[in-house]
Design an enzyme around this catalytic site. Structure first.
Site, PDB file in Angstrom:
ATOM      1  N   ASP A  68      56.084  56.781  50.209  1.00 33.98           N
ATOM      2  CA  ASP A  68      56.296  58.231  50.097  1.00 33.98           C
ATOM      3  C   ASP A  68      54.957  58.921  49.850  1.00 33.98           C
ATOM      4  O   ASP A  68      54.121  58.410  49.106  1.00 33.98           O
ATOM      5  CB  ASP A  68      57.267  58.539  48.951  1.00 33.98           C
ATOM      6  CG  ASP A  68      57.880  59.930  49.088  1.00 33.98           C
ATOM      7  OD1 ASP A  68      57.272  60.787  49.775  1.00 33.98           O
ATOM      8  OD2 ASP A  68      58.957  60.164  48.518  1.00 33.98           O
ATOM      9  N   HIS A 124      54.717  62.193  48.960  1.00 39.49           N
ATOM     10  CA  HIS A 124      54.959  63.400  48.188  1.00 39.49           C
ATOM     11  C   HIS A 124      54.058  63.497  46.973  1.00 39.49           C
ATOM     12  O   HIS A 124      53.972  62.590  46.185  1.00 39.49           O
ATOM     13  CB  HIS A 124      56.425  63.373  47.767  1.00 39.49           C
ATOM     14  CG  HIS A 124      56.834  64.560  46.999  1.00 39.49           C
ATOM     15  ND1 HIS A 124      57.706  64.493  45.958  1.00 39.49           N
ATOM     16  CD2 HIS A 124      56.503  65.842  47.140  1.00 39.49           C
ATOM     17  CE1 HIS A 124      57.902  65.699  45.489  1.00 39.49           C
ATOM     18  NE2 HIS A 124      57.176  66.542  46.183  1.00 39.49           N
ATOM     19  N   SER A 159      62.884  56.574  49.048  1.00 39.01           N
ATOM     20  CA  SER A 159      62.159  56.430  47.773  1.00 39.01           C
ATOM     21  C   SER A 159      63.084  56.074  46.627  1.00 39.01           C
ATOM     22  O   SER A 159      62.658  55.498  45.626  1.00 39.01           O
ATOM     23  CB  SER A 159      61.421  57.722  47.443  1.00 39.01           C
ATOM     24  OG  SER A 159      60.477  57.975  48.447  1.00 39.01           O
TER      25      SER A 159
HETATM   26  C1  B12 Z   1      58.583  71.991  50.824  1.00 41.18           C
HETATM   27  C2  B12 Z   1      59.324  70.896  51.542  1.00 41.18           C
HETATM   28  C3  B12 Z   1      58.667  70.263  52.577  1.00 41.18           C
HETATM   29  C4  B12 Z   1      57.230  70.577  52.932  1.00 41.18           C
HETATM   30  C5  B12 Z   1      56.229  69.875  52.034  1.00 41.18           C
HETATM   31  C6  B12 Z   1      56.627  68.480  51.613  1.00 41.18           C
HETATM   32  C7  B12 Z   1      55.670  67.796  50.694  1.00 41.18           C
HETATM   33  N1  B12 Z   1      54.541  68.313  50.371  1.00 41.18           N
HETATM   34  O1  B12 Z   1      55.985  66.741  50.251  1.00 41.18           O
HETATM   35  C8  B12 Z   1      57.169  70.084  54.392  1.00 41.18           C
HETATM   36  C9  B12 Z   1      57.457  71.272  55.263  1.00 41.18           C
HETATM   37  C10 B12 Z   1      55.854  69.532  54.842  1.00 41.18           C
HETATM   38  C11 B12 Z   1      58.306  69.091  54.407  1.00 41.18           C
HETATM   39  C12 B12 Z   1      58.406  68.082  55.307  1.00 41.18           C
HETATM   40  C13 B12 Z   1      59.453  67.180  55.334  1.00 41.18           C
HETATM   41  N2  B12 Z   1      60.584  67.245  54.613  1.00 41.18           N
HETATM   42 CO1  B12 Z   1      60.855  68.466  53.197  1.00 41.18          CO
HETATM   43  N3  B12 Z   1      61.317  69.651  51.815  1.00 41.18           N
HETATM   44  C14 B12 Z   1      60.638  70.562  51.203  1.00 41.18           C
HETATM   45  C15 B12 Z   1      61.522  71.218  50.149  1.00 41.18           C
HETATM   46  C16 B12 Z   1      62.058  72.512  50.735  1.00 41.18           C
HETATM   47  C17 B12 Z   1      60.837  71.464  48.819  1.00 41.18           C
HETATM   48  C18 B12 Z   1      60.074  70.289  48.242  1.00 41.18           C
HETATM   49  C19 B12 Z   1      58.991  70.744  47.334  1.00 41.18           C
HETATM   50  O2  B12 Z   1      57.823  70.602  47.602  1.00 41.18           O
HETATM   51  N4  B12 Z   1      59.370  71.370  46.248  1.00 41.18           N
HETATM   52  C20 B12 Z   1      58.467  71.869  45.245  1.00 41.18           C
HETATM   53  C21 B12 Z   1      58.074  70.764  44.297  1.00 41.18           C
HETATM   54  C22 B12 Z   1      57.182  71.323  43.213  1.00 41.18           C
HETATM   55  O3  B12 Z   1      59.269  70.305  43.730  1.00 41.18           O
HETATM   56  P1  B12 Z   1      59.613  68.775  43.616  1.00 41.18           P
HETATM   57  O4  B12 Z   1      58.757  68.004  44.450  1.00 41.18           O
HETATM   58  O5  B12 Z   1      61.060  68.605  43.763  1.00 41.18           O
HETATM   59  O6  B12 Z   1      59.181  68.495  42.118  1.00 41.18           O
HETATM   60  C23 B12 Z   1      59.790  69.086  41.029  1.00 41.18           C
HETATM   61  C24 B12 Z   1      60.943  68.264  40.470  1.00 41.18           C
HETATM   62  O7  B12 Z   1      61.620  67.533  41.444  1.00 41.18           O
HETATM   63  C25 B12 Z   1      60.348  67.450  39.395  1.00 41.18           C
HETATM   64  N5  B12 Z   1      59.763  66.170  39.730  1.00 41.18           N
HETATM   65  C26 B12 Z   1      59.147  65.730  40.829  1.00 41.18           C
HETATM   66  N6  B12 Z   1      58.713  64.501  40.641  1.00 41.18           N
HETATM   67  C27 B12 Z   1      59.025  64.142  39.405  1.00 41.18           C
HETATM   68  C28 B12 Z   1      58.802  62.964  38.701  1.00 41.18           C
HETATM   69  C29 B12 Z   1      59.263  62.840  37.414  1.00 41.18           C
HETATM   70  C30 B12 Z   1      59.000  61.619  36.669  1.00 41.18           C
HETATM   71  C31 B12 Z   1      59.969  63.896  36.836  1.00 41.18           C
HETATM   72  C32 B12 Z   1      60.490  63.739  35.488  1.00 41.18           C
HETATM   73  C33 B12 Z   1      60.178  65.065  37.529  1.00 41.18           C
HETATM   74  C34 B12 Z   1      59.710  65.169  38.811  1.00 41.18           C
HETATM   75  O8  B12 Z   1      59.343  68.278  38.893  1.00 41.18           O
HETATM   76  C35 B12 Z   1      58.779  69.110  39.917  1.00 41.18           C
HETATM   77  C36 B12 Z   1      58.501  70.440  39.374  1.00 41.18           C
HETATM   78  O9  B12 Z   1      59.606  70.996  38.730  1.00 41.18           O
HETATM   79  C37 B12 Z   1      62.637  70.140  49.965  1.00 41.18           C
HETATM   80  C38 B12 Z   1      63.983  70.657  49.556  1.00 41.18           C
HETATM   81  C39 B12 Z   1      64.113  70.807  48.085  1.00 41.18           C
HETATM   82  N7  B12 Z   1      64.853  71.784  47.726  1.00 41.18           N
HETATM   83  O10 B12 Z   1      63.577  70.061  47.300  1.00 41.18           O
HETATM   84  C40 B12 Z   1      62.662  69.487  51.332  1.00 41.18           C
HETATM   85  C41 B12 Z   1      63.043  68.017  51.426  1.00 41.18           C
HETATM   86  C42 B12 Z   1      62.401  67.267  50.310  1.00 41.18           C
HETATM   87  N8  B12 Z   1      62.440  67.619  52.682  1.00 41.18           N
HETATM   88  C43 B12 Z   1      63.151  66.746  53.331  1.00 41.18           C
HETATM   89  C44 B12 Z   1      62.758  66.156  54.552  1.00 41.18           C
HETATM   90  C45 B12 Z   1      63.767  65.286  55.234  1.00 41.18           C
HETATM   91  C46 B12 Z   1      61.494  66.368  55.092  1.00 41.18           C
HETATM   92  C47 B12 Z   1      60.945  65.679  56.340  1.00 41.18           C
HETATM   93  C48 B12 Z   1      61.185  64.210  56.358  1.00 41.18           C
HETATM   94  C49 B12 Z   1      61.540  66.341  57.582  1.00 41.18           C
HETATM   95  C50 B12 Z   1      60.975  65.831  58.858  1.00 41.18           C
HETATM   96  N9  B12 Z   1      61.718  65.071  59.572  1.00 41.18           N
HETATM   97  O11 B12 Z   1      59.877  66.163  59.203  1.00 41.18           O
HETATM   98  C51 B12 Z   1      59.453  66.015  56.235  1.00 41.18           C
HETATM   99  C52 B12 Z   1      58.690  64.837  55.677  1.00 41.18           C
HETATM  100  C53 B12 Z   1      57.306  65.192  55.277  1.00 41.18           C
HETATM  101  C54 B12 Z   1      56.483  63.970  55.075  1.00 41.18           C
HETATM  102  N10 B12 Z   1      55.198  64.162  54.969  1.00 41.18           N
HETATM  103  O12 B12 Z   1      56.961  62.865  55.032  1.00 41.18           O
HETATM  104  C55 B12 Z   1      64.447  66.457  52.640  1.00 41.18           C
HETATM  105  C56 B12 Z   1      64.534  65.058  52.054  1.00 41.18           C
HETATM  106  C57 B12 Z   1      65.962  64.601  52.104  1.00 41.18           C
HETATM  107  C58 B12 Z   1      66.160  63.173  52.173  1.00 41.18           C
HETATM  108  N11 B12 Z   1      67.403  62.841  52.161  1.00 41.18           N
HETATM  109  O13 B12 Z   1      65.294  62.373  52.255  1.00 41.18           O
HETATM  110  C59 B12 Z   1      64.557  67.643  51.604  1.00 41.18           C
HETATM  111  C60 B12 Z   1      65.246  67.283  50.282  1.00 41.18           C
HETATM  112  C61 B12 Z   1      65.313  68.772  52.295  1.00 41.18           C
HETATM  113  C62 B12 Z   1      66.786  68.509  52.455  1.00 41.18           C
HETATM  114  N12 B12 Z   1      67.613  69.250  51.779  1.00 41.18           N
HETATM  115  O14 B12 Z   1      67.218  67.681  53.209  1.00 41.18           O
HETATM  116  N13 B12 Z   1      59.201  69.327  53.411  1.00 41.18           N
END
Ligand code: B12
Lengths: 293, 919
Positions: free
Chosen positions: B757, B759, B810
């Site tokens: 991953d 991410h 993951s």
């Molecule tokens: C922005 C986004 C993208 C962006 C950036 C992704 C990146 N930089 O990793 C882009 C447009 C590039 C993208 C691409 C893809 N994405 Co996308 N994306 C998103 C989205 C909308 C938000 C993710 C994000 O960055 N959030 C902001 C950050 C800050 O939040 P976070 O990572 O969740 O972290 C927070 C918490 O989760 C927590 N947290 C995180 N880690 C940890 C660890 C611990 C220990 C703790 C306690 C807390 C914690 O704290 C953080 C802050 O509060 C999500 C949907 C969603 N609502 O989450 C889909 C999502 C993650 N994406 C998804 C997918 C499928 C993809 C792609 C595979 C699509 C594709 N075929 O191209 C690609 C893969 C990209 C890659 N490089 O492999 C799916 C994954 C689903 C799955 N079943 O696997 C999601 C869930 C959308 C969905 N609803 O289906 N994506």
């Protein structure tokens, strides 16, 4: 209403490298603000008295930072002859449609729908082979290079704030580039629309309509992504560089996004045999779609 | 609502003559010289004497009451009043007879009905009517009976409404034609009565004629609780009343000027039933019937009234004179007045075509004014009232009250604050705008207001059903309403969307619900311009255009908006903002905006704005050029500086404080500019670097952590604070001994994104948040194989491992790490997070893989420090761990008990596929 698929102007694989300013107008800011913990949609956030102060500050910083970034945006796409066979979509080597080049596999919804609505599969949006009607499917991959380095640079100065800003902006640009590519593909390759918001949908493997991440490998081979763009798949099918998106394009005017939800054992076995997987492999890759999770 | 048969009959009767109302009931009863035995023939249980509780006589001495009605009818009365003035549960409580209320009203109504029916049988040429008398109760909802506690109320709207409802129901059941809300000394009591009556009428399916009659308490011509007659009328106009009038307190001569006022403003009939002059020192009325007649002559000559009768001191001889006086004379003609909006506090505010722009004071709003919020939070109501008063002093003609804040019990505080406002005469005089995004706050608020308020706001956000229901309820409660351009799809931001939503709202409110346009204030959303986003460029212009559209298409309706929004992009630059407001208003008012929520103290005259600034502002407001915002930003600073030339040299106020305080403030504010400058002084003061970290730095960071945890600080601020922390620690690090480094850390965390991953961002945010909470973070980066994670956890002697992941594969990698941790004999907590993780998956798949430790998932980073802290706590950590394990076991059990959701078999699912309709 009936629809007749329209033939693309070109079935060549197209490579584009749009500039930052070409795609930045398509940035969808809501996700950017969500990542920073703001609630609701942009620009409504800017009208929420509780959030607007900080939101506008952040927005200014983001605009400034964006103007300084030098992203390397690479896009690849093609519209290829295709017909559906069950939940599979066959992609043909040529318009003669006599040789199958690749077979995309999709799942079908199995949940009990109280509203009596259809139980969708993405394959439903492509004309079935049995109809004798020719149809096409679009594929794309976009990657924005330079983000990891830009973030690392800021981090090395101890500036975590700018580092996060940059990373998030690169992610936004990736998403915007996907939108840009969708529009461009529809107008320039498929000949549908004028480059404005695209007709049809753009599901990405891993999203709820097609939860099987391994399908990305087929996009890689069909579009020769490694050679054309330079992006790689990890052993778990994440894309490197991180700011990347790949997916499919369907032009059917009634195509829609949906979620597969949980599937039954019957479909798990059916899908495993279509993919040539053992049941264990199928269980591993489809885990989130199974009841046990 | 359909009007009752009596309405039509009354209208027919009053078209050609002045109707005669009967005289006093109490005066007549007194003459019978009744004793306690007449009042209580043994049927009532009472701890106090019941003599004087006249309403009881309808049961114990119906003969007396009947004879009084007969005498008045005989004398020529067209309308007789039931003996029910105090027959409500609030007044009857004094006698312990509140359980008898229904019975008393029913009996009294039947007696009056019987008398009228007899009279009609004798002489059917003229219709006579029964009016059910409803006194004001003996308590007021608008004033405190306790001098020392002006916010207190002995009775509230709901209790009054309930009491009046009970009374009205019984009166109507007993057959009255009219309900007479009389001797009113409090407009809020009247509104409760009207609400009650109309709801009982709605139950019965027809609206009876309602007469409202107030009592003036002094020469100023106001009711006891403050409202002028104009304000009283504004407060009751919505209720489709048959008449408004005056009774009691004054003799005819003294009452006349006030009746004239009502005759001029009322769009319904006017009634008067004065006392027989003024009481003498023994409380008796000396004026005789002829004397009163003489004073009433001018009422009739000048055609001031439609209904005329007597109150205290009058008897059938008086009524005979009055009947004789009005015979053959023309009644008042109900005037057709131009359309206008009437709002009221204790004074009326009329808004019509000709009136000036109405500015609504915005400072009594917790989300708009930090100062006000603080006062409310500290329950410093005295000063909070001062803010309200100052606005009125500065020219606000309405004041907006908004107490929406997550930390405030808005319903209770709204009640409290409004009740207190009512005691501040200057503020009570103006109409109030009750402002909340929560319906229950709005409803609670308007129930405290005796004038006619504006409610801010309703919209189509929750759909048409809710919209209709709320609009109708507000109408019943007698409020004008702000209608926001918001629908199911969201807030209107373009001209087209505004017009689309407003025309739909207009249609529903006026055509469907029959609410007059004058009651509506459309808020077409003033949104922030010059934010740097091209899609915001037209916000101001579109508002102005919408204002024009509303004025052209929604007759009578007003255009309102929160003006300070428009300049929000220039927060901190008040001189510019004030100029921008003036320019915006100049154009918006010209287009039809007639009401605005503004800081009344801060409006600069349009023509005093310096021409270059004005032009650039106009470019922005009217969207005249694409680079308008940039051009305004260019000069923004100089506008600010020139306005604050003298004070410009001074640095921010907090920079004058002590060094430690300055360092902590830098941290909380996320300003890294002063850290290096302040540090030597701080070190000199606290002696050791450790003391600096444990002192001001930890203090600042704790404060940040708290604010963020409580949702009061946003992530960008936290990250900036972390940046300051890092800068400070970097200065101190070389001076710190190794042992000291260890002692300041809350714990060491190994953090990674799992194998396969990429991410990063969520993980990085987690890292910042951990650092903010004093943890030391070892970040292994992305695509980290399990071996490396294990290695690091052991080598670093980590206190916990934290994993992040974005895609579903993951989840499986996280399970692998959990298994490896178990194998390695670790016991430290494992934390997981990221988009696809969930509590359920953690309980089902991850926790069982690591039984020696514990696996916790949190949905966002801000919750994690709390979880981590509780798990790592030396004393209570074990209990926290056990609680989590139990929770997870319960989740697993529930899961297996529920079983999987039903599925459609695959072949059937295929038959139910989406049909592409190919041809
Ligand atoms: C922005 C986004 C993208 C962006 C950036 C992704 C990146 N930089 O990793 C882009 C447009 C590039 C993208 C691409 C893809 N994405 Co996308 N994306 C998103 C989205 C909308 C938000 C993710 C994000 O960055 N959030 C902001 C950050 C800050 O939040 P976070 O990572 O969740 O972290 C927070 C918490 O989760 C927590 N947290 C995180 N880690 C940890 C660890 C611990 C220990 C703790 C306690 C807390 C914690 O704290 C953080 C802050 O509060 C999500 C949907 C969603 N609502 O989450 C889909 C999502 C993650 N994406 C998804 C997918 C499928 C993809 C792609 C595979 C699509 C594709 N075929 O191209 C690609 C893969 C990209 C890659 N490089 O492999 C799916 C994954 C689903 C799955 N079943 O696997 C999601 C869930 C959308 C969905 N609803 O289906 N994506």
């Amino acid at each position: 209403m009936s629809s007749r698929p329209s033939a693309p102007k070109s079935s060549e694989t197209a490579l584009w490298r749009p500039s930052r300013d070409e795609v930045s107008g398509l940035v969808e800011w809501s996700a950017f603000f969500a990542a920073w913990g703001f609630r609701g949609h942009w620009p409504a956030i800017a009208d929420d008295p509780e959030q607007r102060d900080e939101a506008l500050k952040l927005f200014r910083d983001a605009q400034d930072e964006l103007a300084r970034l030098e992203p390397d945006i690479r896009c690849v796409a093609a519209v290829l002859p295709a017909n559906a066979v069950g939940e599979d979509v066959e992609i043909y080597a040529s318009e003669a449609r006599d040789a199958v080049r690749e077979r995309l596999c999709f799942l079908r919804m199995q949940r009990v729908r109280a509203d009596g609505g259809p139980l969708y599969s993405l394959s439903d949006f492509v004309a079935p082979k049995s109809s004798g009607i020719p149809d096409w499917i679009g594929l794309f991959e976009v990657s924005v290079f330079g983000g990891t380095e830009a973030a690392a640079e800021a981090r090395s100065r101890g500036d975590e704030y700018s580092a996060l800003l940059r990373q998030l902006l690169f992610d936004r640009l990736a998403e915007a580039a996907a939108e840009w590519t969708h529009r461009k593909t529809m107008s320039d390759l498929w000949g549908i629309g004028d480059g404005g918001p695209a007709v049809g949908i753009r599901p990405a493997p891993g999203y709820p309509a097609c939860p099987d991440h391994t399908e990305k490998a087929k996009i890689w081979s069909l579009l020769e992504v490694e050679r054309n763009v330079g992006a790689k798949l990890t052993e778990n099918y994440a894309i490197s560089p991180v700011s990347s998106v790949c997916g499919l394009m369907f032009a059917h005017p009634k195509s829609t996004y949906f979620g597969i939800g949980k599937i039954g054992r019957d479909q798990l076995a059916d899908y495993a045999s279509r993919k040539g997987w053992t049941m264990d492999e199928a269980r591993r890759w489809l885990a989130p779609s199974l009841d046990e999770e | 609502m359909k009007k009752s048969e009596a309405w039509a009959a009354l209208e027919e009767a009053d078209s050609s003559r002045v109707l005669v109302l009967d005289g006093a009931m109490g005066t007549m009863i007194q003459r019978h010289g009744l004793t306690e035995a007449d009042y209580n023939d043994g049927r009532f249980e009472a701890s106090v004497p019941l003599k004087g509780n006249n309403e009881l006589l309808s049961l114990t001495r119906p003969d007396v009451i009947l004879s009084i009605h007969r005498a008045y009818l005989e004398a020529g009365a067209d309308i007789v009043e039931t003996n029910t003035f105090n027959a409500n549960r609030i007044s009857q409580r004094d006698y312990g007879q509140e359980g008898r209320v229904a019975e008393l009203n029913l009996a009294a109504a039947k007696l009056a009905r019987q008398a009228v029916d007899e009279a009609m049988a004798k002489d059917p040429s003229r219709r006579r009517f029964v009016a059910g008398s409803m006194g004001p109760t003996n308590q007021t909802a608008s004033m405190s009976p306790r001098v020392e506690d002006p916010g207190f109320r002995a009775v509230d709207f709901d209790a009054l409404e309930e009491a009046f409802r009970e009374q009205a129901r019984a009166l109507l059941e007993g057959g009255v034609d009219i309900l007479l809300v009389e001797t009113a000394f409090d407009a809020l009591n009247v509104k409760a009565a009207l609400c009650a009556i109309r709801s009982v009428c709605a139950e019965r399916g027809e609206l009876v004629p309602i007469m409202v009659s107030g009592t003036i308490s002094d020469a100023s011509g106001r009711l006891l609780t403050g409202p002028t007659l104009e304000a009283l009328y504004a407060s009751v106009r919505h209720a489709e009343i048959y008449s408004i009038g005056l009774n009691c307190a004054l003799g005819a001569a003294a009452m006349r000027p006030h009746v004239e006022t009502l005759a001029r403003i009322a769009e319904c009939r006017v009634s008067a039933h004065p006392n027989a002059g003024l009481p003498n020192q023994f409380g008796q009325y000396d004026q005789d019937a002829k004397g009163m007649r003489a004073e009433l002559e001018s009422f009739v000559d000048r055609r001031l009234v439609n209904v005329l009768g007597g109150c205290c001191g009058t008897d059938p001889t008086f009524i005979r004179e009055i009947a004789d006086l009005v015979r053959g004379r023309k009644p008042r003609e109900v005037p057709k007045l131009p359309e206008r909006t009437l709002l009221a506090g204790t004074d009326v505010l009329e808004i019509s075509e000709r009136s000036n722009f109405v500015n609504v004071g915005e400072r009594t709003n917790v989300s708009g004014s930090a100062k006000f919020r603080k006062l409310i939070e500290q329950e410093n109501y005295a000063e909070a009232l001062g803010i309200a008063a100052l606005q009125v002093e500065n020219g606000a003609r309405v004041i907006d009250v908004n107490l929406d804040d997550g930390l405030i019990d808005s319903v209770a505080v709204m009640r409290k604050f409004l009740n207190l406002l009512a005691s501040e005469p200057s503020v009570a005089a103006v109409p109030w705008m009750i402002d909340s995004s929560r319906w229950e706050v709005l409803e609670a608020g308007v129930k405290c207001v005796q004038g006619k308020p504006i409610v801010n706001s309703i919209s189509l956000k929750e759909g048409e059903e809710v919209f209709r229901k709320r609009a109708l309820r507000l109408r019943e409660l007698g409020c004008a309403m702000v209608v926001m351009a918001f629908d199911e799809k969201g807030q209107a931001t373009t001209y087209d969307r505004r017009v689309e939503i407003i025309s739909r709202q207009w249609k529903i409110l006026t055509e469907e619900l029959g609410i007059p346009g004058t009651e509506l204030f459309f808020d077409a959303n003033i949104l922030t311009v010059a934010t740097g986003m091209p899609e915001h460029d037209r916000y101001a212009l579109d508002f102005i255009e919408t204002a024009r559209w509303i004025k052209a298409n929604c007759p009578g309706a007003h255009v309102v908006g929160g003006v300070s929004n428009v300049s929000f992009a220039f927060r901190g630059n008040n001189p510019l903002r004030e100029a921008m407001h003036s320019v915006f208003l100049y154009h918006a008012i010209a287009a039809g905006m007639d009401c605005g929520i503004v800081n009344a103290g801060q409006l600069r005259p349009y023509d005093q704005i310096e021409p270059e600034l004005r032009e650039r502002l106009e470019d922005v407001v009217l969207c005249r050029r694409p680079d308008a915002a940039e051009r305004l930003v260019e000069i923004a600073e100089s506008v600010k500086n020139s306005a604050q030339a003298e004070s410009a040299a001074a640095s921010p106020e907090w920079r004058t404080k002590g060094a430690c305080e300055r360092l902590a403030t830098s941290l909380v504010m996320g300003v890294d500019r002063y850290v290096a400058e302040d540090m030597p002084e701080v070190l000199a003061e606290l002696k050791t670097p450790l003391a600096v970290i444990e002192g001001p730095l930890m203090e600042g960071m704790n404060r940040v952590g708290e604010l963020f945890g409580a949702g009061k600080m946003f992530l960008p601020q936290v990250v900036k604070s972390a940046r300051v922390m890092k800068a400070a620690v970097e200065i101190l690090n070389p001076l710190l001994a190794e042992s000291a480094k260890k002692s300041v850390s809350a714990g060491k965390i190994v953090l990674a994104t799992v194998k396969g991953d990429v991410h990063d961002i969520g993980k990085n945010i987690v890292s910042v948040v951990l650092a903010c909470n004093g943890y030391e973070v070892v970040d292994l980066g992305v695509m980290t194989p399990p071996e490396r994670i294990l290695e690091a956890a052991v080598a670093e002697k980590a206190d916990a491992v934290a994993l992040s992941g974005l895609i579903t594969p993951s989840l499986d990698e996280m399970r692998v790490v959990a298994e490896r941790m178990e194998e390695a004999g670790l016991k430290i907590p494992l934390l997981v997070g990221g988009a696809t993780t969930s509590k359920l998956h953690t309980a089902l798949r991850l926790a069982p893989a690591y039984p020696s430790g514990v696996v916790a998932q949190t949905a966002d980073a801000s919750r994690m420090p709390g979880v981590l802290k509780s798990l790592l706590h030396p004393v209570t950590g074990e209990a926290a761990r056990r609680a989590l394990l139990e929770e997870q076991a319960a989740a697993r059990e529930k899961r297996s008990a529920n079983g999987p959701a039903a599925k459609v078999p695959l072949d059937e699912a295929r038959r139910r596929k989406f049909e592409g309709e190919w041809n």
